[in-house]
Enzyme design. Structure first.
Site, mmCIF file in Angstrom:
data_model
loop_
_atom_site.group_PDB
_atom_site.id
_atom_site.type_symbol
_atom_site.label_atom_id
_atom_site.label_comp_id
_atom_site.label_asym_id
_atom_site.label_seq_id
_atom_site.Cartn_x
_atom_site.Cartn_y
_atom_site.Cartn_z
ATOM 1 N N SER A 1 8.993 72.451 59.529
ATOM 2 C CA SER A 1 9.701 73.208 58.028
ATOM 3 C C SER A 1 9.649 72.021 57.080
ATOM 4 O O SER A 1 9.900 72.722 55.864
ATOM 5 C CB SER A 1 10.934 73.514 58.522
ATOM 6 O OG SER A 1 11.834 72.292 58.653
ATOM 7 N N GLY A 2 9.414 70.771 57.362
ATOM 8 C CA GLY A 2 9.639 69.884 56.216
ATOM 9 C C GLY A 2 10.929 69.049 56.319
ATOM 10 O O GLY A 2 11.423 68.237 55.758
ATOM 11 N N GLY A 3 11.962 69.659 57.281
ATOM 12 C CA GLY A 3 13.270 69.024 57.360
ATOM 13 C C GLY A 3 13.105 67.822 58.531
ATOM 14 O O GLY A 3 12.099 67.798 59.121
ATOM 15 N N VAL A 4 14.359 67.293 58.445
ATOM 16 C CA VAL A 4 14.168 65.974 59.167
ATOM 17 C C VAL A 4 13.960 66.296 60.660
ATOM 18 O O VAL A 4 13.079 65.310 61.205
ATOM 19 C CB VAL A 4 15.574 65.252 59.072
ATOM 20 C CG1 VAL A 4 15.685 63.929 59.703
ATOM 21 C CG2 VAL A 4 15.779 65.102 57.565
ATOM 22 N N ASP A 5 14.631 67.101 61.206
ATOM 23 C CA ASP A 5 14.331 67.412 62.931
ATOM 24 C C ASP A 5 13.211 67.607 63.144
ATOM 25 O O ASP A 5 12.433 67.043 64.012
ATOM 26 C CB ASP A 5 15.332 68.249 63.533
ATOM 27 C CG ASP A 5 16.899 67.951 63.098
ATOM 28 O OD1 ASP A 5 16.970 66.826 62.837
ATOM 29 O OD2 ASP A 5 17.678 68.616 63.130
ATOM 30 N N SER A 6 12.560 68.800 62.609
ATOM 31 C CA SER A 6 11.112 69.204 62.890
ATOM 32 C C SER A 6 10.148 67.960 62.510
ATOM 33 O O SER A 6 9.218 67.906 63.399
ATOM 34 C CB SER A 6 10.760 70.578 62.419
ATOM 35 O OG SER A 6 10.569 70.605 61.118
ATOM 36 N N SER A 7 10.439 67.323 61.642
ATOM 37 C CA SER A 7 9.284 66.364 61.097
ATOM 38 C C SER A 7 9.363 65.013 62.313
ATOM 39 O O SER A 7 8.272 64.725 62.706
ATOM 40 C CB SER A 7 9.722 65.591 59.623
ATOM 41 O OG SER A 7 9.901 66.730 58.850
ATOM 42 N N GLU B 1 38.489 56.535 70.120
ATOM 43 C CA GLU B 1 37.519 56.935 69.505
ATOM 44 C C GLU B 1 37.411 57.246 67.791
ATOM 45 O O GLU B 1 36.489 57.166 67.292
ATOM 46 C CB GLU B 1 36.615 58.143 70.242
ATOM 47 C CG GLU B 1 37.541 59.321 70.006
ATOM 48 C CD GLU B 1 38.711 59.368 70.966
ATOM 49 O OE1 GLU B 1 38.994 58.537 71.574
ATOM 50 O OE2 GLU B 1 39.149 60.677 71.188
ATOM 51 N N GLY C 1 41.942 66.679 75.766
ATOM 52 C CA GLY C 1 41.801 67.991 75.642
ATOM 53 C C GLY C 1 43.173 68.771 75.500
ATOM 54 O O GLY C 1 44.317 68.184 75.603
ATOM 55 N N LYS D 1 22.400 63.230 64.692
ATOM 56 C CA LYS D 1 21.631 63.275 63.543
ATOM 57 C C LYS D 1 21.151 62.038 63.113
ATOM 58 O O LYS D 1 20.101 61.500 62.621
ATOM 59 C CB LYS D 1 22.475 63.854 62.316
ATOM 60 C CG LYS D 1 21.558 64.276 61.232
ATOM 61 C CD LYS D 1 20.670 65.472 61.336
ATOM 62 C CE LYS D 1 19.904 65.954 60.305
ATOM 63 N NZ LYS D 1 19.414 67.286 60.516
ATOM 64 N N HIS E 1 43.822 57.544 71.260
ATOM 65 C CA HIS E 1 42.233 57.740 70.804
ATOM 66 C C HIS E 1 41.771 56.474 70.413
ATOM 67 O O HIS E 1 41.839 56.366 69.221
ATOM 68 C CB HIS E 1 42.250 58.949 70.225
ATOM 69 C CG HIS E 1 42.747 60.363 70.653
ATOM 70 N ND1 HIS E 1 41.798 61.133 71.251
ATOM 71 C CD2 HIS E 1 43.898 61.014 70.766
ATOM 72 C CE1 HIS E 1 42.340 62.179 72.139
ATOM 73 N NE2 HIS E 1 43.803 62.160 71.795
ATOM 74 N N CYS F 1 43.801 60.304 76.739
ATOM 75 C CA CYS F 1 44.904 61.296 76.573
ATOM 76 C C CYS F 1 45.134 62.344 77.887
ATOM 77 O O CYS F 1 45.552 61.886 78.792
ATOM 78 C CB CYS F 1 44.396 62.007 75.222
ATOM 79 S SG CYS F 1 45.631 63.003 74.658
ATOM 80 N N TYR F 2 44.423 63.440 77.637
ATOM 81 C CA TYR F 2 44.495 64.448 78.732
ATOM 82 C C TYR F 2 43.877 63.745 79.835
ATOM 83 O O TYR F 2 44.334 64.279 81.047
ATOM 84 C CB TYR F 2 43.945 65.747 78.493
ATOM 85 C CG TYR F 2 43.901 66.894 79.446
ATOM 86 C CD1 TYR F 2 45.135 67.620 79.886
ATOM 87 C CD2 TYR F 2 42.706 67.095 80.464
ATOM 88 C CE1 TYR F 2 45.119 68.412 81.141
ATOM 89 C CE2 TYR F 2 42.540 67.746 81.374
ATOM 90 C CZ TYR F 2 43.911 68.602 81.822
ATOM 91 O OH TYR F 2 43.804 69.311 82.691
#
Ligand code: XMP
Length: 512
Positions: free
Chosen positions: A224-230, A172, A56, A368, A170, A83-84
């Site tokens: 909507s035909g998008g990935v998430d809602s599908s 990550e 942070g 995602k 870090h 780190c922090y």
């Protein structure tokens, strides 16, 4: 998904916090980012196998700096401070944090004690990303040094007995070679995780939980035909079958054949209870003569809700409204404190007047790419799962100026040719977003022996990670040549094709 094995990531405001969560999940261990001031009771309730403190921007001596309760270190749960997070751990437990004369920044060689559980299997020296000014000057009682750099005497420390570990670098980020191994050593050697969090168990577990939660009640989903809602819709449909109704508002501004493809997948492949509303005429009439991009967006958003509500009313009261909210939507605003309900920018906000009791967000904990993996696991076709982002207002913001049916058809055809050629050339995986734009510009051309006065199509192709910035893709000339000649030959009313060679910034990805 065995959520018995959770790693809690306490968010102290660092820029890489999501990445830490990602790395943990890549090791097949479920992780959750929580605000740094989560209460001890809440931590106990979540019963994590381990805790990670993120980095942070603050200094432990700052008045407003985020702090943690000392009891955290007495819970018997392993803690890794980064780190922090390291400085805070040391400071809280009686060590001394000092400020260096200058910032140590870059991928720097760290000498480590490789018999520490944290560095099991490592060489004596490794390059990790350091980015700090403050550092731990004196370790707290019970801790020993297990790593240093030329300018940082305590780059890594441990209290093995209490399972407390801290690193100044870090692990990550990609530039820390073997960084993920530090994290996996923490997870498996220190927290004793088993690493059984995989997508197939997530799917199985979610279906079971959704069944329990929803039972015989009714749920409604805007598709909507998008990935998430599908993915959310298919997951729900596997759990509650015909008690789920999906409403797919086809505003007529989708790409060529897209509306039919969505319908075919959901109705035929998944036997989802689907209502498709063909509202093209309605949208086009509202959009007639509108040229201002923001006005177009607003009209489409509002109209979308109106159509959705009208259909929803026919169904009557539902118990649950399904939302495709995903993890970055939940944690993207800073200290992990926000828990926003996605104001679904595809549909322009939550439908206020739909009568429902509760929202279900089955993808709320997924990134995602995990959503995509879930989609594949559920049997959703790859071309839908890996679909490039498509704006909610659709082709309306890719037709400069006013929108007519004729212009829509021109754009759909040109865009389809461009996408086809990109896929044929195998570039669809490396270019993150590519599409055609119908400029409002007409120019003179010659075809056969005749003068033409027709539209100009612009092609846009962007390579980007986050869609906030991006560069234009260096598509080989031969491919551009094929696309150009096909569009001019196959699409009526187009006599010129140009390629947009502007990056973002200064341009945006979309033209409107
Ligand atoms: P810009 O044009 O701002 O686009 O560089 C960045 C990303 O956002 C998408 N985009 C939208 N998505 N509704 C959406 O759902 C919108 O109004 C909208 N405008 C832009 C764009 O396609 C790109 O991926």
């Amino acid at each position: 998904m065995s959520k018995n094995e959770t790693i809690l990531i306490l968010d102290f405001g660092g820029q890489y916090n999501q990445l830490i969560a990602r790395r943990v999940r890549e090791c097949n261990v479920y992780s959750e980012v929580v605000p740094y001031d989560i209460t001890i009771e809440k931590i106990k309730e979540k019963n994590p196998k381990g805790i990670i403190f993120t980095g942070g921007p603050a200094s432990v001596y700052g008045e407003e700096s985020p702090k943690c309760a000392k009891e955290i270190f007495e819970l018997g749960i392993p803690v890794l401070g980064i780190c922090y997070g390291m400085q805070l751990m040391a400071h809280t437990l009686g060590g001394k944090v000092a400020r260096a004369d200058k910032k140590e920044y870059g991928t720097i060689e760290v000498s480590i004690e490789n018999n520490s559980l944290l560095f099991n299997g490592f060489e004596k020296t490794n390059k990790f990303l350091m980015s700090h000014t403050d550092f731990v000057e004196e370790v707290p009682d019970g801790f020993i040094n297990i790593g240093y750099t030329n300018s940082c005497p305590n780059a890594a420390i441990e209290n093995k007995e209490k399972n407390l570990y801290a690193i100044q670098f870090h692990p990550e980020v990609n530039s820390s070679k073997n960084g993920t191994k530090v994290i996996s050593n923490f997870l498996f050697n220190i927290c004793k995780c088993s690493g059984d969090w995989i997508i197939s168990s997530f799917v199985e577990d979610s279906i079971k939980k959704l069944k329990e939660k929803i039972g015989n009640k009714k749920a409604l989903c805007a598709l909507s035909g998008g990935v998430d809602s599908s993915v959310a819709a298919v997951l729900l449909s596997k759990a509650i079958g015909k008690n789920l109704t999906c409403i797919f508002v086809d505003h007529g501004l989708l790409r060529k054949n897209e509306g039919d493809e969505v319908e075919e997948i959901f109705r035929n492949q998944f036997d989802v209870n689907l209502i498709r509303v063909n509202a093209k005429e309605q949208f086009l009439s509202k959009l007639a003569g509108v040229i201002d991009p923001e006005k177009k967006r607003k009209i489409i958003g509002e109209e979308f809700i109106r159509v959705f509500e009208k259909e929803a009313k026919k169904i009557g009261q539902v118990d649950f409204l399904v939302q495709g909210t995903i993890y970055p939507d939940v944690i993207e605003s800073g200290l992990g404190k926000s828990s926003v309900i996605k104001s679904h920018h595809n549909v322009g906000g939550l439908p206020d007047y739909v009568d429902f009791k509760e929202i279900v967000e089955p993808l709320r904990s997924l990134f995602k790419d995990e959503v995509r993996k879930t989609g594949l696991e559920l049997g959703i076709p790859e071309n839908l799962v890996y679909r490039q982002p498509f704006p909610g207002p659709g082709l309306a913001i890719r037709i400069i100026g006013d929108i007519t049916d004729e212009k829509l058809n021109i754009l759909k055809e040109a865009d389809s040719i461009f996408r086809e050629e990109i896929a044929k050339a195998g570039l669809h995986k490396s270019i993150n977003q590519y599409f055609a734009v119908l400029t409002n510009l007409k120019s003179v051309g010659v075809m056969g022996d005749e003068r033409t006065y027709d539209y100009t199509i612009a092609l846009r192709a962007i390579e980007t990670k986050d869609f906030m910035t991006g560069v234009w893709s260096k598509i080989p000339y031969e491919i551009l040549e094929t696309v150009s000649s096909r569009i001019v030959n196959e699409v009526n009313f187009v006599n010129r094709v140009v390629y947009d060679i502007t990056s973002k910034p200064p341009a945006t990805i979309e033209w409107e």
